[in-house]
Write a protein that holds these residues in place. Structure first.
Motif, PDB file in Angstrom:
ATOM      1  N   GLU A  47       0.579  -0.999  -0.050  1.00  0.00           N
ATOM      2  CA  GLU A  47       0.055   0.199   0.072  1.00  0.00           C
ATOM      3  C   GLU A  47       0.701   1.016   0.004  1.00  0.00           C
ATOM      4  O   GLU A  47       1.505   1.229   0.449  1.00  0.00           O
ATOM      5  CB  GLU A  47      -0.401  -0.093   1.472  1.00  0.00           C
ATOM      6  CG  GLU A  47      -1.607   1.698   1.608  1.00  0.00           C
ATOM      7  CD  GLU A  47      -2.142   1.435   2.970  1.00  0.00           C
ATOM      8  OE1 GLU A  47      -3.153   2.149   3.376  1.00  0.00           O
ATOM      9  OE2 GLU A  47      -2.524   0.195   3.474  1.00  0.00           O
ATOM     10  N   TYR A  88       1.056   7.205  -3.691  1.00  0.00           N
ATOM     11  CA  TYR A  88       0.748   6.110  -5.401  1.00  0.00           C
ATOM     12  C   TYR A  88       1.534   6.225  -6.717  1.00  0.00           C
ATOM     13  O   TYR A  88       2.488   5.426  -6.735  1.00  0.00           O
ATOM     14  CB  TYR A  88      -0.582   6.011  -5.853  1.00  0.00           C
ATOM     15  CG  TYR A  88      -0.399   4.808  -6.793  1.00  0.00           C
ATOM     16  CD1 TYR A  88      -0.863   3.623  -6.987  1.00  0.00           C
ATOM     17  CD2 TYR A  88      -1.132   5.756  -8.178  1.00  0.00           C
ATOM     18  CE1 TYR A  88      -0.672   2.956  -7.845  1.00  0.00           C
ATOM     19  CE2 TYR A  88      -1.739   4.397  -9.257  1.00  0.00           C
ATOM     20  CZ  TYR A  88      -0.553   3.353  -9.043  1.00  0.00           C
ATOM     21  OH  TYR A  88      -1.249   1.992  -9.831  1.00  0.00           O
ATOM     22  N   GLU A  89       1.623   7.591  -6.796  1.00  0.00           N
ATOM     23  CA  GLU A  89       1.900   8.411  -8.099  1.00  0.00           C
ATOM     24  C   GLU A  89       3.450   8.549  -7.381  1.00  0.00           C
ATOM     25  O   GLU A  89       4.856   7.907  -8.913  1.00  0.00           O
ATOM     26  CB  GLU A  89       1.316   9.997  -8.350  1.00  0.00           C
ATOM     27  CG  GLU A  89      -0.124   9.963  -8.721  1.00  0.00           C
ATOM     28  CD  GLU A  89       0.213   8.988  -9.837  1.00  0.00           C
ATOM     29  OE1 GLU A  89       1.174   9.395 -11.128  1.00  0.00           O
ATOM     30  OE2 GLU A  89      -1.325   8.603 -10.522  1.00  0.00           O
ATOM     31  N   ARG A 121      -6.799   2.405  -7.456  1.00  0.00           N
ATOM     32  CA  ARG A 121      -6.263   1.618  -8.484  1.00  0.00           C
ATOM     33  C   ARG A 121      -4.353   1.350  -7.865  1.00  0.00           C
ATOM     34  O   ARG A 121      -4.876   1.645  -6.747  1.00  0.00           O
ATOM     35  CB  ARG A 121      -5.283   3.224  -8.948  1.00  0.00           C
ATOM     36  CG  ARG A 121      -6.055   4.135  -9.820  1.00  0.00           C
ATOM     37  CD  ARG A 121      -5.178   5.413  -9.372  1.00  0.00           C
ATOM     38  NE  ARG A 121      -3.808   5.540 -10.633  1.00  0.00           N
ATOM     39  CZ  ARG A 121      -3.374   6.513 -10.611  1.00  0.00           C
ATOM     40  NH1 ARG A 121      -3.529   7.673  -9.975  1.00  0.00           N
ATOM     41  NH2 ARG A 121      -2.667   6.855 -11.405  1.00  0.00           N
ATOM     42  N   VAL A 122      -3.852  -0.282  -8.767  1.00  0.00           N
ATOM     43  CA  VAL A 122      -3.565  -0.743  -8.835  1.00  0.00           C
ATOM     44  C   VAL A 122      -2.242  -1.418  -9.948  1.00  0.00           C
ATOM     45  O   VAL A 122      -3.106  -1.191 -10.942  1.00  0.00           O
ATOM     46  CB  VAL A 122      -3.750  -2.180  -7.822  1.00  0.00           C
ATOM     47  CG1 VAL A 122      -4.433  -2.592  -9.673  1.00  0.00           C
ATOM     48  CG2 VAL A 122      -2.702  -2.766  -7.230  1.00  0.00           C
ATOM     49  N   ALA A 173       6.806   4.434  -0.843  1.00  0.00           N
ATOM     50  CA  ALA A 173       5.677   3.680   0.173  1.00  0.00           C
ATOM     51  C   ALA A 173       5.757   2.846   1.051  1.00  0.00           C
ATOM     52  O   ALA A 173       5.763   1.576   1.673  1.00  0.00           O
ATOM     53  CB  ALA A 173       5.393   2.243  -1.344  1.00  0.00           C
TER      54      ALA A 173
END
Length: 158
Positions: free
Chosen positions: A18, A22-23, A48-49, A126
């Motif tokens: 997780e 994310y970007e 999104r994944v 992350a």
């Protein structure tokens, strides 16, 4: 490993992480580290994944004493959490520089280990603590090193 895929009980290791940003994580692992995008999915609510191809996967199990030993050899002190992700690369020096430029924090520079790989430690996006490593010997050459073997044959390597 045998080419006979019918005898392999597990087909793939997929590590799911997780990422709050994310970007940034995508830019780091896909773009800076160079992991090719295998698939991406999105759902309602901006869910999104992305699945990145890392080539061959292994699961390395180390007892606490060996984890401490690896930290001492690669970093000089205890730094790794219970889970550390390691990526084999062709050039540990240039990869480390590229990843630091992309936002990773270098914990330890590329260091030649007793098992003759060049290993660098980084704190990466992350929340992952990672190693990038470059093998300097072939597997056959490493087998002749003290401490390299298998649990069923001789001392295990990490």
């Amino acid at each position: 490993m045998s080419d006979d895929r019918e005898s392999v009980p597990v087909r793939q290791l997929r590590l799911v992480v997780e990422a709050e940003d994310y970007e940034a994580a995508l830019a780091f692992y896909r773009d800076a580290l160079g992991l090719p995008e295998q698939a991406a999915f999105s759902n309602e609510g901006d869910a999104r994944v992305v699945i990145l191809d890392v080539g061959r996967a292994t699961l390395e199990i180390a007892n606490p004493a060996h984890k401490r030993y690896i930290d001492e050899v690669e970093v000089g002190r205890q730094v790794a959490p219970k889970i550390r992700v390691a990526f084999e690369v062709d050039d540990a020096q240039s990869t480390t520089g590229r990843l630091v430029a992309a936002g990773a924090e270098q914990v330890a520079p590329p260091t030649l280990t007793p098992w003759q790989s060049l290993n660098a430690r980084l704190d990466a996006p992350a929340g992952l603590h990672i190693t990038v490593f470059q093998e300097t010997l072939t597997e056959d050459e490493r087998r002749s090193l003290n401490g390299f073997g298998t649990e069923t044959g001789s001392s295990a390597e990490s």
